[in-house]
Design a protein around this motif. Structure first.
Motif, short mmCIF file in Angstrom:
data_model
loop_
_atom_site.label_atom_id
_atom_site.label_comp_id
_atom_site.label_asym_id
_atom_site.label_seq_id
_atom_site.Cartn_x
_atom_site.Cartn_y
_atom_site.Cartn_z
N VAL A 38 15.56 87.31 7.96
CA VAL A 38 15.42 86.03 8.67
C VAL A 38 16.79 85.38 8.83
CG1 VAL A 38 14.51 83.68 8.50
CG2 VAL A 38 13.03 85.62 7.98
N ASP A 39 17.60 85.42 7.78
CA ASP A 39 18.95 84.84 7.86
C ASP A 39 19.81 85.59 8.88
OD1 ASP A 39 18.32 82.95 5.98
OD2 ASP A 39 19.27 83.99 4.31
N ALA B 276 18.68 84.59 12.35
CA ALA B 276 19.03 83.19 12.62
C ALA B 276 20.52 83.04 12.89
CB ALA B 276 18.63 82.31 11.44
N LEU C 190 24.38 78.53 8.21
CA LEU C 190 22.94 78.35 8.12
C LEU C 190 22.64 77.35 7.01
CD1 LEU C 190 21.74 82.07 8.35
CD2 LEU C 190 21.81 80.39 10.19
#
Length: 206
Positions: A158-159, A162, A111
């Motif tokens: 969120v990470d 994702a 990411l």
């Protein structure tokens, strides 16, 4: 409890709530570069190889290019994470699929602001690489809060999503509800579970 296929293993949610401290300690290598006639300090971006060489083989994650060390957890959070792992392991053995992981397992992700994840317990369905870190995110991850683990939970979720995680448990032994179940399909609307109730990880723990 992780539940799937109409059955599951109960995770006890009644714990005495002891305040256990936890902290994040940034660690970065800062070599000196020379340029324009004067010394300049630069920060070297941490890599997966740095994770393999964490001092004392402690727990760490790569966040924003830095190696973030994590302090050992306390009695109650450790016990809760262990119960989640035991439930996931039993499910994996019963269904003969996936791999349950304990605290300190490393998941290599790619990411912009994160290179790895290390949940307190997780369920993984990808390729197993023996002594190396897991490649990619787990389908299910549990984060059990210690006393200092407050303030960045939303950013970490969120990470996770994702990176490919599909269900996240946010376990907070000091609060009601104790378990918040977040799903990638509807991340803004967690399912809440209180003490004595049976939490689930549907539909992504197959």
């Amino acid at each position: 409890e992780a539940r799937g296929g109409g059955r599951g293993v109960r995770l006890p949610l009644a714990y005495s709530l002891l305040p256990i401290a936890s902290c994040l300690l940034p660690l970065a290598s800062r070599p000196i570069c020379r340029g324009s006639g004067k010394d300049m300090i630069t920060k070297t971006k941490a890599t997966i190889e740095d994770l393999y060489n964490v001092p004392d083989k402690g727990k760490a994650e790569i966040v924003n290019g830095e190696l973030i060390l994590m302090a050992p957890t306390g009695v109650d959070p450790n016990y809760a994470a262990g119960e989640i792992f035991a439930s996931l392991r039993e499910y994996a053995r019963c269904k003969k699929t996936g791999r349950a992981t304990t605290d300190n397992a490393g998941f290599n992700v790619n990411l912009p602001d994160r290179g790895s994840l290390s949940p307190d317990a997780a369920f993984y369905v990808g390729e197993i690489k023996g002594m190396k870190f897991f490649e990619g995110a787990p389908v299910f991850a549990a984060e059990v809060r210690s006393e200092g683990d407050y303030g960045q939970e939303a950013e970490k979720r969120v990470d996770y999503f994702a990176a490919g995680t599909l269900v996240i448990w946010d376990v907070d032994l000091r609060s009601e509800p104790v378990v918040r179940v977040y799903r990638a399909s509807d991340p803004g609307n967690p399912t809440l579970y209180r003490r004595g109730e049976v939490a689930e990880a549907e539909p992504w723990v197959p």
